[in-house]
Write an enzyme that holds these catalytic residues in place. Structure first.
Site, short mmCIF file in Angstrom:
data_model
loop_
_atom_site.label_atom_id
_atom_site.label_comp_id
_atom_site.label_asym_id
_atom_site.label_seq_id
_atom_site.Cartn_x
_atom_site.Cartn_y
_atom_site.Cartn_z
N ASP A 2 0.36 2.26 -5.79
CA ASP A 2 -1.07 2.97 -5.88
C ASP A 2 -0.87 3.87 -4.59
O ASP A 2 -1.24 3.14 -3.51
CB ASP A 2 -2.08 2.17 -6.00
N GLU A 64 1.39 5.48 -9.56
CA GLU A 64 0.22 6.31 -10.22
C GLU A 64 0.27 7.67 -9.73
O GLU A 64 0.34 8.00 -8.87
CB GLU A 64 -1.15 5.65 -9.80
N ASP A 138 -6.69 -1.30 -4.17
CA ASP A 138 -5.35 -0.79 -4.26
C ASP A 138 -4.42 -1.65 -4.87
O ASP A 138 -3.41 -1.29 -5.41
CB ASP A 138 -5.17 -0.18 -2.60
#
Length: 169
Positions: A2, A64, A138
């Site tokens: 992330d 992501e 996260d």
């Protein structure tokens, strides 16, 4: 992964048959932004991520995609810098990179492409039978990206596993 310029979450999972096991999860914290220290922050991200790759030798890196909002174009540009460094670290280590949209990740792990951060955290907590939700968010987001990849391999292009009952945010 992330990606972030303050905190980058990561999660290492192993998929064996029908079992997905959590190996390691954490964050890479970067120095605060001030002045013109973006190059130093990106170097720190590269160095820390390089260590994670070296230690765990992943077969694939899942990332992501950057979510951009028209009102905050600078954020998308800065996140693009972080993603570029992350992709470079993976490429130099010979690790292929796959990207997933936030909506697809949320759909895969919660059954709802518009799920809240809390719903994602709870789904990840439930899936890995953790005593508490991963913190900071996260970490849960990174693990959700990894699960999205595993679900995509198992269940096809959409990668939807199922909606975990009782998980509401």
């Amino acid at each position: 992964i992330d990606p972030g310029l303050s905190i980058t979450g990561y999660g290492i999972v192993v998929s064996c048959g029908s079992e997905v096991r959590l190996v390691e999860a954490g964050v890479i914290r970067l120095p605060p932004s001030h002045g013109n220290n973006l190059p130093a922050r990106l170097e720190s991200l590269f160095s820390e991520l390089h260590q994670v790759i070296k230690e765990f030798n992943p077969q694939t890196m899942c990332l992501e995609e950057v979510y951009s909002h028209a009102e905050y174009p600078r954020t998308a540009i800065l996140m693009g810098h972080a993603r570029g460094v992350i992709c470079l670290a993976a490429k130099l280590a010979g690790v292929p990179v796959l990207s997933f949209s936030a909506k697809r990740v949320k759909q895969s792990v919660t059954g709802n492409g518009s799920a809240s951060k809390l719903q994602v955290q709870r789904s990840v907590q439930h899936f890995f039978s953790l005593n508490r939700a991963p913190q900071p968010p996260d970490v849960a987001d990174a693990l959700a990206v990894a699960l999205c990849y595993v679900n995509t391999i198992r269940y096809g292009k959409r990668g939807v596993r199922y909606q975990i009952s009782g998980v509401r945010g």
